[in-house]
Design a protein around this motif. Structure first.
Motif, short mmCIF file in Angstrom:
data_model
loop_
_atom_site.label_atom_id
_atom_site.label_comp_id
_atom_site.label_asym_id
_atom_site.label_seq_id
_atom_site.Cartn_x
_atom_site.Cartn_y
_atom_site.Cartn_z
N ALA A 188 53.92 -14.86 34.13
CA ALA A 188 52.49 -14.66 34.32
C ALA A 188 51.78 -14.76 33.00
CB ALA A 188 52.21 -13.30 34.95
N TRP A 189 50.60 -15.38 33.01
CA TRP A 189 49.75 -15.34 31.84
C TRP A 189 49.10 -13.97 31.82
CZ3 TRP A 189 49.01 -18.71 27.92
CH2 TRP A 189 49.59 -19.97 28.09
N ALA A 190 48.95 -13.40 30.63
CA ALA A 190 48.35 -12.08 30.55
C ALA A 190 47.70 -11.88 29.20
CB ALA A 190 49.42 -11.00 30.76
N ASP A 191 46.66 -11.05 29.15
CA ASP A 191 46.10 -10.61 27.90
C ASP A 191 46.90 -9.41 27.43
OD1 ASP A 191 44.12 -12.24 27.18
OD2 ASP A 191 42.49 -11.11 28.09
N ASP A 192 47.41 -9.47 26.23
CA ASP A 192 48.20 -8.36 25.71
C ASP A 192 47.76 -8.11 24.28
OD1 ASP A 192 51.77 -7.58 25.63
OD2 ASP A 192 50.00 -6.42 25.13
N ALA A 193 47.05 -7.01 24.06
CA ALA A 193 46.52 -6.65 22.74
C ALA A 193 45.67 -7.77 22.18
CB ALA A 193 47.66 -6.33 21.77
N GLY A 194 44.89 -8.41 23.07
CA GLY A 194 43.95 -9.43 22.63
C GLY A 194 44.54 -10.80 22.48
N ALA A 195 45.80 -10.99 22.81
CA ALA A 195 46.41 -12.31 22.70
C ALA A 195 46.98 -12.72 24.04
CB ALA A 195 47.53 -12.30 21.65
N ALA A 196 46.55 -13.86 24.58
CA ALA A 196 47.06 -14.29 25.87
C ALA A 196 48.49 -14.74 25.71
CB ALA A 196 46.21 -15.43 26.41
N GLY A 197 49.35 -14.38 26.66
CA GLY A 197 50.75 -14.73 26.57
C GLY A 197 51.32 -15.07 27.92
N PHE A 198 52.42 -15.79 27.91
CA PHE A 198 53.12 -16.10 29.15
C PHE A 198 54.37 -15.26 29.20
CE2 PHE A 198 53.74 -18.90 32.73
CZ PHE A 198 55.07 -18.75 33.00
N ALA A 199 54.49 -14.40 30.21
CA ALA A 199 55.64 -13.52 30.31
C ALA A 199 56.60 -14.09 31.32
CB ALA A 199 55.20 -12.13 30.75
N VAL A 256 42.56 -32.37 16.74
CA VAL A 256 42.00 -31.37 17.64
C VAL A 256 42.46 -30.02 17.11
CG1 VAL A 256 41.92 -30.46 19.99
CG2 VAL A 256 42.04 -32.94 19.61
N ARG A 257 41.50 -29.17 16.73
CA ARG A 257 41.82 -27.89 16.12
C ARG A 257 41.12 -26.78 16.89
NH1 ARG A 257 43.73 -27.13 10.96
NH2 ARG A 257 43.10 -29.26 10.43
N ALA A 258 41.89 -25.80 17.35
CA ALA A 258 41.33 -24.70 18.13
C ALA A 258 42.33 -23.55 18.14
CB ALA A 258 41.04 -25.15 19.57
N PRO A 259 41.91 -22.36 18.55
CA PRO A 259 42.86 -21.24 18.65
C PRO A 259 44.00 -21.52 19.63
CG PRO A 259 40.63 -20.40 18.61
CD PRO A 259 40.52 -21.90 18.74
N GLU A 277 41.61 -22.39 26.91
CA GLU A 277 41.17 -21.00 26.96
C GLU A 277 42.05 -20.21 27.91
OE1 GLU A 277 40.35 -17.78 26.38
OE2 GLU A 277 38.87 -18.89 25.23
N PRO A 278 43.10 -19.56 27.39
CA PRO A 278 44.03 -18.85 28.28
C PRO A 278 43.39 -17.68 29.00
CG PRO A 278 44.52 -18.41 25.97
CD PRO A 278 43.52 -19.50 25.98
N ARG A 279 42.33 -17.09 28.46
CA ARG A 279 41.70 -15.95 29.13
C ARG A 279 41.06 -16.35 30.45
NH1 ARG A 279 40.70 -11.54 25.59
NH2 ARG A 279 41.29 -11.99 23.45
N ALA A 280 40.83 -17.66 30.65
CA ALA A 280 40.19 -18.10 31.88
C ALA A 280 41.14 -18.13 33.05
CB ALA A 280 39.58 -19.49 31.68
N LEU A 281 42.42 -17.89 32.81
CA LEU A 281 43.42 -17.97 33.87
C LEU A 281 43.79 -16.60 34.39
CD1 LEU A 281 45.72 -20.60 32.18
CD2 LEU A 281 44.15 -21.00 34.06
N ARG A 282 44.15 -16.57 35.65
CA ARG A 282 44.65 -15.35 36.28
C ARG A 282 46.14 -15.52 36.58
NH1 ARG A 282 41.22 -15.14 41.52
NH2 ARG A 282 42.06 -17.27 41.50
N ALA A 283 46.86 -14.42 36.59
CA ALA A 283 48.30 -14.48 36.82
C ALA A 283 48.62 -15.15 38.15
CB ALA A 283 48.89 -13.08 36.78
N GLU A 284 47.82 -14.85 39.19
CA GLU A 284 48.12 -15.41 40.50
C GLU A 284 47.89 -16.92 40.57
OE1 GLU A 284 44.11 -13.15 40.94
OE2 GLU A 284 46.00 -12.97 39.84
N ASP A 285 47.12 -17.45 39.61
CA ASP A 285 46.88 -18.89 39.58
C ASP A 285 48.10 -19.68 39.13
OD1 ASP A 285 44.25 -18.57 40.39
OD2 ASP A 285 43.51 -18.43 38.33
N ILE A 286 48.95 -19.03 38.36
CA ILE A 286 50.01 -19.78 37.71
C ILE A 286 51.39 -19.20 37.97
CG2 ILE A 286 48.62 -20.87 35.94
CD1 ILE A 286 50.34 -17.92 34.80
N ALA A 287 51.56 -18.52 39.07
CA ALA A 287 52.88 -18.01 39.42
C ALA A 287 53.87 -19.16 39.47
CB ALA A 287 52.82 -17.31 40.78
N VAL A 288 55.09 -18.90 39.03
CA VAL A 288 56.09 -19.96 38.97
C VAL A 288 56.59 -20.26 40.38
CG1 VAL A 288 58.28 -20.66 37.99
CG2 VAL A 288 56.72 -19.25 36.66
#
Length: 288
Positions: free
Chosen positions: A72-83, A122-125, A169-180
């Motif tokens: 799942a993609w998630a915000d964790d301490a301000g950093a989006a991550g894939f768990a 192309v340079r971005a966070p 922009e990882p914050r635009a995603l929800r966990a349910e959108d990207i379930a494996v």
């Protein structure tokens, strides 16, 4: 440094060196991890630590944002991550210190830089690179990088939004959108064939017969729906198996044969072409 291969994706966290021009068979998403300024570290009362360690007196260990339950993609301490599975980190050390301070204002190492085939940077966070797009990744001190299989449901949304290298922009995603889970847009026969190739070196006639298609129709289906020659996915799947073999302690020569390559030189050529790296370069990461 950490590396993990999960169901539908692979993930890496750590420093990245300049790569050569390459194109891979998966969606790549790279997210920069900003290094904290000295002022931020002093204010937090903690030290910046390695990803594999604990954050100062807080003893905060790296953990999956969503635990071992699934990807799942998630915000964790301000950093989006894939768990994806237990053991792969999903948070910035700076966000896990005792004072809870976040080095969000840091600009050292806070961007990803990708050069396309025309030489445009192309340079971005965070940056997304679609499959089969020629590019090279510039060196960065700390990145969280994911390779998303093109036949999973998350890839459906990426295909709709990204046809070229772009800021992400990882914050635009929800966990349910990207379930494996399997793609809802691709032909199920194509998904089945890609899953078979991911797990074993299946000859094309046998592969096509297993999904009820002729080899010609299966190849055409992959090109039409993915823009990806099935042969490229075959090579990408072999690289995945070779990486798993290397991580398990096999030598490069043994890993090459285990994965279905003719020899170590064949593995090296294909890895350089599809990842911009060599087995010698990735071996320390895989065994960390």
């Amino acid at each position: 440094m950490r590396f993990f291969v999960g169901d539908g994706f692979a993930a890496y966290r750590g420093p990245v060196g300049d790569s050569t021009v390459h194109r891979h068979a998966a969606f790549q998403i790279a997210i920069a991890i900003a290094q904290p300024s000295e002022a931020a570290v002093a204010a937090a009362g903690t030290a910046w630590v390695d990803a594999a360690g604990a954050a100062g007196a807080a003893g905060a260990a790296w953990a999956d944002a969503a635990g071992a339950a699934g990807g799942a993609w998630a915000d964790d301490a301000g950093a989006a991550g894939f768990a994806g599975a237990a053991g792969f980190a999903g948070a910035d050390d700076a966000g896990a210190d005792a004072a809870g301070a976040e080095a969000s204002g840091a600009d050292d190492g806070g961007t990803v830089a990708v050069v396309d085939a025309a030489g445009t940077v192309v340079r971005a966070p965070a940056v997304v690179v679609p499959p089969m797009v020629r590019h090279r990744l510039l060196a960065a001190p700390d990145l969280r990088t994911y390779f998303i299989d093109p036949h999973c449901v998350f890839a459906d949304s990426l295909r709709q939004r990204y046809g070229s290298i772009a800021a992400f922009e990882p914050r635009a995603l929800r966990a349910e959108d990207i379930a494996v889970q399997p793609s809802g847009e691709l032909d199920p026969r194509l998904v089945a064939a890609m899953n078979l190739l991911r797990d074993a070196a299946v000859p094309m006639p046998d592969l096509a017969a297993a999904v009820g298609l002729s080899p010609q129709r299966l190849r055409a289906l992959a090109l039409r729906q993915l823009g990806l020659p099935l042969a490229r996915w075959r090579v990408w799947s072999r690289l995945r198996r070779a990486a798993e073999a290397l991580r398990a302690g096999r030598t490069p020569a043994e890993a090459a044969l285990d994965a279905g390559f003719a020899d170590q030189a064949h593995l090296t050529r294909q890895m350089r072409e599809m990842m911009g790296l060599t087995p010698a370069a990735v071996l320390p990461v895989l065994r960390t």
